[in-house]
Structures are given as C-alpha cells and as structure tokens.
Design a protein around this motif. Structure first.
Motif, PDB file in Angstrom:
ATOM      1  N   MET A  40       0.819  -1.210   0.000  1.00 28.65           N
ATOM      2  CA  MET A  40       0.000   0.000   0.000  1.00 28.65           C
ATOM      3  C   MET A  40       0.855   1.262   0.000  1.00 28.65           C
ATOM      4  N   VAL A  44       0.481   3.854  -3.021  1.00 35.25           N
ATOM      5  CA  VAL A  44      -0.005   5.204  -2.760  1.00 35.25           C
ATOM      6  C   VAL A  44       1.065   6.254  -3.065  1.00 35.25           C
ATOM      7  N   VAL A  47       1.635   6.506  -6.894  1.00 36.70           N
ATOM      8  CA  VAL A  47       0.521   7.154  -7.591  1.00 36.70           C
ATOM      9  C   VAL A  47       0.501   8.657  -7.305  1.00 36.70           C
ATOM     10  N   MET A  48       0.717   9.030  -6.049  1.00 34.15           N
ATOM     11  CA  MET A  48       0.697  10.457  -5.717  1.00 34.15           C
ATOM     12  C   MET A  48       1.901  11.171  -6.315  1.00 34.15           C
ATOM     13  N   GLU A 266      -1.458  15.922   1.386  1.00 33.50           N
ATOM     14  CA  GLU A 266      -2.088  14.600   1.322  1.00 33.50           C
ATOM     15  C   GLU A 266      -1.046  13.500   1.213  1.00 33.50           C
ATOM     16  N   ARG A 267       0.025  13.776   0.484  1.00 32.38           N
ATOM     17  CA  ARG A 267       1.081  12.790   0.306  1.00 32.38           C
ATOM     18  C   ARG A 267       1.770  12.480   1.642  1.00 32.38           C
ATOM     19  N   MET A 270      -0.732  10.610   3.975  1.00 34.73           N
ATOM     20  CA  MET A 270      -0.929   9.216   3.608  1.00 34.73           C
ATOM     21  C   MET A 270       0.274   8.363   4.005  1.00 34.73           C
ATOM     22  N   LEU A 274      -0.206   5.304   6.577  1.00 37.56           N
ATOM     23  CA  LEU A 274       0.094   3.937   6.132  1.00 37.56           C
ATOM     24  C   LEU A 274       1.312   3.358   6.851  1.00 37.56           C
ATOM     25  N   ARG A 343      -2.819  -1.178 -12.630  1.00 36.68           N
ATOM     26  CA  ARG A 343      -3.647  -0.189 -11.932  1.00 36.68           C
ATOM     27  C   ARG A 343      -4.874   0.232 -12.725  1.00 36.68           C
TER      28      ARG A 343
END
Length: 412
Positions: A40, A44, A47-48, A266-267, A270, A274, A343
């Motif tokens: 994860m 994540v 992707v970010m 947000e990065r 997260m 996580l 993805r």
C-alpha cells in the motif's frame, strides 16, 4: 555473521513444528500484514508522485514553468523582454503567448473558452497530442484552429466544421460597439490530458489571435521553461526585478498553489497513516516471537547447558524475526509493483463491478491514473519496514537470551 549452529536453529524456528500451528499462523499473519502495508505504501506514494509529476508536466507543457504577465494585458517592448529572458542562465526556452477568455458558438451552442495564440513552434509541439486532423494546417491566415477533445465533444464539432469565436470587445462605430464574430475552421482536435484544458482551449497562430483581439503587434504573456522547476523563482529573480511596474512573474507553484499544496499535504499524511500499518505488522512479529520463546523455553535452556551463549540466542531470535519482516517486505514490493502495473485495469474493473466512476477526469484533472516510482522512496519504505521488524525482535530475543537454564530444568 551467523555460525552454522545459529543458522540451523534460526531456520528451524522459522518453520514451527507440530503442535505449534498457532505460532505459525501468527507468523504468517505477520508476513501478510507487512506485505500489505509495504504494498500500500508503494502504491499510494507512487501514484501520488505520478500525479504530481504528471500535473507539472502537463501544466508546463502549455504554460511553461513560469508566466510573465503584463499589467493591463499588453506587454510593450516584449521582444526585448523575450531576449533578456532567453539569455538568463537556467532558462531553457521562452515564447510569447496570448491568452484571453472568450465565447465560441457552434450549431446554436455557446461555450466559454480560452483563445490561445501560440508561435508556430509551440503549435508544432502539439503534434503528439493530436487525435484528429492535421496540426500543420494551423498556419497564420489559414482561418483554422485546434480545439480540445472535450470542447469538441461538448459542441459536437468535428474536423472541417466551422465554429464562431465571439469577442465582446469589438470595434467602436457611430452606432455603438459591434461584437466581433469570427468564423474558424476546425483543423485539428487535440487532447492534453488535463480536463480543464481539453474542455476550454482553442489554439490559433499568434497573428490570428492578435487580429481577433485587436492587439496590434503586442502580446500579453511570455511563457518560460527552466532547467530546475523547483528553483524557478531564483532563476527569474533578476528578470522580475527589471520588470517591476510593467509585469509580474507567476511560477507554476503560484498558478496552481492550492492544488500542489493539497497534493503535498495529502502525500505526507498518507505516508504517515500507512506507516502505522507497518508498525502494526511489527507488533505481530513481536507477539509471534514472544509465543515462540515461551514454546521453546525448554529447548533454549538445553542449548544453554550445552554451551550456547546469550549472544548466540540473541542472534537466533533477531534473525528469525527480521527474516519474517524481510520476507513480508519483499512480498509487499512484488505485490505493490504488480498493482501499479495493472492499476488502470483494476480501476476499470472496480468501476464496472460497482457502477461508480472511481477516476473522474472532471475531479482528478487527468484522464488516466499516473504513476511515478521514486527509487529513494522505495528504499525508504523498505528500510522502514525492515527497521521496525528488527526493533520488534529485540524484546523477545533479550527474553530468550536471559533464560536461566537452572530455573527451567529444575523439575525436568
């Protein structure tokens, strides 16, 4: 380094024997939780990171890394300013630009647009973004324009159709101001990949835009691309000082400040959240080792009486727990990269199964799910997982090494 004896005992403890199924189950759960947490984190963060890189790439593809914007919308003496910018160290390219919000009409439909006047070189750079038509046909005086794919879909326009661009600031006549309505043929339809751009942009040669907007030989903007986007402010500091009172410089951070700041916050959030999954996995490793130590107390006491040192027992249990964490980390990296590879198929499958559009271009700005794998982030995630796994082994390993064989074997 492990001795052959320590290596043999550690390998046996990695696979608990009969009657120790619960310990094996807990160890398996530990591997699984580490695997999922690492996967994860990889998914994540990649992707970010891809979202940020893709957004920056697409924004800079149209607007550069910075925009020099004239006060009043017209930059007098722009040729000299352009030469100064191009001579600035760290600047890779600079181009004049015209951009103005107007209206477009086709078959009774009216849409708000941004008319963009570009140089021939900048228009040619869009060749790989063209879906239909010929970008080479967009030449000065040809009466042809290129429009975004979303705009074409909204209006129902195709290549060869004629659209009407409406400029409310027309010429003044004795009977009042007449609105300019200029017809243009759609010569090409392009897709940048940013929803707002594809929905609103109409691109034409600069001379045609100057004629449409009654600007004469002036321009309103100069777009600048630099070698280091994160240091664009320092690179253009001297230019900004020289243009005080005439124009202002807005870099990509300022133009899209709310979006990129939200992405960064947000990065970080997260990653922090996580990371707790990895911490939970390390507690699972700790609990499995504690149970293993309790189950092997008699064996530990026997090894001590046979000459095994406290250091050897410490190394055995640290190796056992760290190996569990390492196996989970390796499996997590494999799973994470597999999820990244598939993805888009996964997103489409979930959308088809639930009937809910997960990746809405109107909300996400991009038409597909981007990915950018940062090797340093992967190394950091791997180091975090293995480090927490190692720390989780210390307590049960110390417990095992401090076992008193006299107390354990007293009643044997």
């Amino acid at each position: 380094m492990l001795t052959p004896f320590e290596r043999m005992i550690a390998s046996r403890y990695l696979w608990p024997g009969k009657g120790e199924g619960f310990i094996a189950l807990v160890a398996g759960i530990s591997v699984g939780v580490v695997m999922l947490s690492v996967a994860m984190l990889v998914l994540v963060m990649s992707v970010m990171g891809g979202f940020r890189a893709e957004m920056l790439d697409k924004f800079s593809g149209l607007n550069g890394h910075a925009i020099i914007q004239a006060y009043g919308g017209q930059l007098d003496g722009w040729e000299n300013v352009l030469d100064q910018v191009r001579e600035t160290e760290g600047v890779t390219s600079a181009s004049p630009l015209i951009e103005q919000p107007l209206l477009v009409s086709f078959n009774g439909r009216v849409n708000a647009i941004f008319v963009r006047g570009n140089t021939a070189e900048d228009i040619a750079d869009l060749s790989d973004k063209v879906l239909f038509g010929d970008i080479g046909a967009i030449t000065p005086g040809a009466g042809k324009v290129a429009i975004g794919s979303r705009l074409a879909a909204n209006m129902g326009a195709r290549v060869g159709d004629t659209i009407t661009v409406i400029n409310p600031q027309g010429r003044t006549t004795p009977f009042g101001t007449t609105i300019r309505q200029v017809p243009y043929e759609v010569g090409a339809i392009f897709e940048i990949g940013l929803y707002d751009f594809d929905e609103t942009f109409v691109i034409m040669p600069m001379s045609d835009a100057q004629t449409l907007l009654l600007l004469g030989d002036t321009v309103g903007l100069i777009e600048v691309t630099v070698t280091d986007p994160d240091n664009v402010g320092a690179i253009l500091a001297d230019i900004e000082a020289a243009l005080v009172g005439r124009a202002q410089i807005a870099d990509w951070k300022q133009i899209n400040s709310a979006l990129f700041e939200a992405l960064e916050v947000e990065r970080v959030a997260m990653f922090f959240v996580l990371s707790f999954m990895v911490l939970v996995a390390s507690f699972n490793i700790l609990s499995s080792l504690v149970m293993l130590v309790r189950a092997k107390t008699r064996d530990i006491a026997i090894m001590r009486t046979m000459g095994a040192t406290r250091r050897s027992l410490l190394k055995i249990f640290v190796t056992t727990g760290t190996t569990i964490g390492s196996l989970g980390t390796l499996a997590g990296l494999v799973l994470g990269f597999a999820l990244l590879y598939f993805r888009n198929g996964i997103v489409n499958g979930i959308a088809a199964a639930t009937g809910v559009e997960i990746w809405d271009p109107q909300v996400r700005f991009l038409t597909s799910l981007p990915v950018r794998v940062d090797p340093w982030e992967i190394i950091g995630i791997t180091a975090l997982a293995i480090a927490l796994s190692f720390l989780a082994t210390l307590y049960p390993a110390l417990k095992a090494s401090n076992t008193d064989p006299v107390q354990v074997l007293r009643y044997e």
